[in-house]
Design an enzyme around this catalytic site. Structure first.
Site, PDB file in Angstrom:
ATOM      1  N   CYS A  83       0.827  -1.213   0.000  1.00 27.23           N
ATOM      2  CA  CYS A  83       0.000   0.000   0.000  1.00 27.23           C
ATOM      3  C   CYS A  83       0.861   1.263   0.000  1.00 27.23           C
ATOM      4  O   CYS A  83       1.473   1.554  -1.023  1.00 27.23           O
ATOM      5  CB  CYS A  83      -1.009  -0.064   1.137  1.00 27.23           C
ATOM      6  SG  CYS A  83      -2.412   1.008   0.829  1.00 27.23           S
ATOM      7  N   HIS A 178      -2.978  -4.927   1.929  1.00 28.70           N
ATOM      8  CA  HIS A 178      -2.234  -5.291   3.133  1.00 28.70           C
ATOM      9  C   HIS A 178      -2.426  -6.777   3.451  1.00 28.70           C
ATOM     10  O   HIS A 178      -3.403  -7.139   4.099  1.00 28.70           O
ATOM     11  CB  HIS A 178      -2.771  -4.530   4.356  1.00 28.70           C
ATOM     12  CG  HIS A 178      -2.609  -3.061   4.302  1.00 28.70           C
ATOM     13  ND1 HIS A 178      -1.566  -2.408   4.910  1.00 28.70           N
ATOM     14  CD2 HIS A 178      -3.364  -2.096   3.740  1.00 28.70           C
ATOM     15  CE1 HIS A 178      -1.687  -1.114   4.722  1.00 28.70           C
ATOM     16  NE2 HIS A 178      -2.771  -0.895   4.011  1.00 28.70           N
ATOM     17  N   GLU A 180      -0.533  -8.222   5.537  1.00 29.07           N
ATOM     18  CA  GLU A 180      -0.074  -8.332   6.940  1.00 29.07           C
ATOM     19  C   GLU A 180      -1.209  -8.097   7.945  1.00 29.07           C
ATOM     20  O   GLU A 180      -1.044  -8.355   9.126  1.00 29.07           O
ATOM     21  CB  GLU A 180       1.103  -7.373   7.209  1.00 29.07           C
ATOM     22  CG  GLU A 180       0.747  -5.906   7.427  1.00 29.07           C
ATOM     23  CD  GLU A 180       0.412  -5.148   6.138  1.00 29.07           C
ATOM     24  OE1 GLU A 180       0.329  -5.763   5.061  1.00 29.07           O
ATOM     25  OE2 GLU A 180       0.222  -3.921   6.228  1.00 29.07           O
TER      26      GLU A 180
HETATM   27  N1  GLN Z   1      -3.575   6.280   0.930  1.00 29.71           N
HETATM   28  C1  GLN Z   1      -2.374   6.070   1.654  1.00 29.71           C
HETATM   29  C2  GLN Z   1      -1.218   6.883   1.084  1.00 29.71           C
HETATM   30  O1  GLN Z   1      -1.339   7.541   0.116  1.00 29.71           O
HETATM   31  C3  GLN Z   1      -1.976   4.622   1.681  1.00 29.71           C
HETATM   32  C4  GLN Z   1      -2.934   3.854   2.519  1.00 29.71           C
HETATM   33  C5  GLN Z   1      -2.378   2.619   3.101  1.00 29.71           C
HETATM   34  O2  GLN Z   1      -1.160   2.388   3.185  1.00 29.71           O
HETATM   35  N2  GLN Z   1      -3.265   1.805   3.603  1.00 29.71           N
HETATM   36  O3  GLN Z   1      -0.170   6.849   1.652  1.00 29.71           O
END
Ligand code: GLN
Length: 198
Positions: A83, A178, A180
């Site tokens: 992410c 994610h 994890e």
């Molecule tokens: N939207 C977040 C960002 O731009 C990422 C979200 C996440 O890691 N769950 O950093």
């Protein structure tokens, strides 16, 4: 013969680093929380967790991590970003803040917060090439979308409507979701067995 234990760093500046660490240790890896350049030494791999990519970018800069992290990767350290971590690994970030520098470890363009507000956060299962059995579990939280992939980038996971959800380029692995935050450690096992030391 016992397989050699791998030492995996988990970038611990912000975000879900504890969950990654727990998962990696459960799979028999040695782990080290990484906040400063010297802590990158002799790592087989590094995980960049999800969280807030603008905050992680700011702390990477303050801690002088950009150059050493890129150099460690170029010298053989595998990197797995989830992410926000995937966002930071990209060459180009759409919707980046002006002070949010990408690490540019992969030839991909990624779009932050690409899903509508109504689907801010959800858990689902996704197929993953090379992982046998059931699809893997993943949590999506304000997930990014891989918008453009370079030629050497392999798609490992695709959504039902054809969106790439996880990609790999050599020793760099990135997932929009994610793994994890679930009880399914097969994506971490894939990273340890197939990407680290490859
Ligand atoms: N939207 C977040 C960002 O731009 C990422 C979200 C996440 O890691 N769950 O950093």
């Amino acid at each position: 013969m016992e397989p050699v234990r791998k030492t995996i760093g988990v970038l611990a500046l912000q975000g879900a680093f504890r969950e990654h660490r727990r998962m990696l240790e459960g799979l028999g890896a040695d782990t080290r929380l990484v906040r400063w350049p010297s802590e990158l030494e002799r790592l087989d791999g590094l995980v960049i967790p999800g969280g807030e990519s603008t905050a992680i970018a700011k702390l990477l800069a303050i801690h002088g991590m950009y150059g050493p992290l890129r150099a460690a990767h170029a010298a053989g350290m595998a990197v797995f970003g989830t992410c926000a971590g995937a966002i930071l690994m990209a060459r180009d970030i759409e919707g980046a803040r002006s002070d949010q520098e990408p690490l540019a470890l992969m030839d991909v363009r990624i779009r932050r917060n690409a899903y509508g507000r109504q689907i801010d956060s959800f858990e689902t299962t996704v197929p993953w090439a090379g992982i046998e059995g059931d699809p893997v579990k993943g949590v999506f939280i304000r997930a990014p979308r891989f918008a453009d992939l370079g030629e050497g980038v392999e798609v490992l996971s695709t959504s039902e409507d054809g969106e790439p959800l996880a990609v790999r380029e050599g020793r760099a692995l990135a997932a929009a979701f994610h793994p994890e935050l679930t009880d399914d450690s097969r994506v971490h096992a894939f990273f340890l067995e197939r990407v680290v030391g490859s």
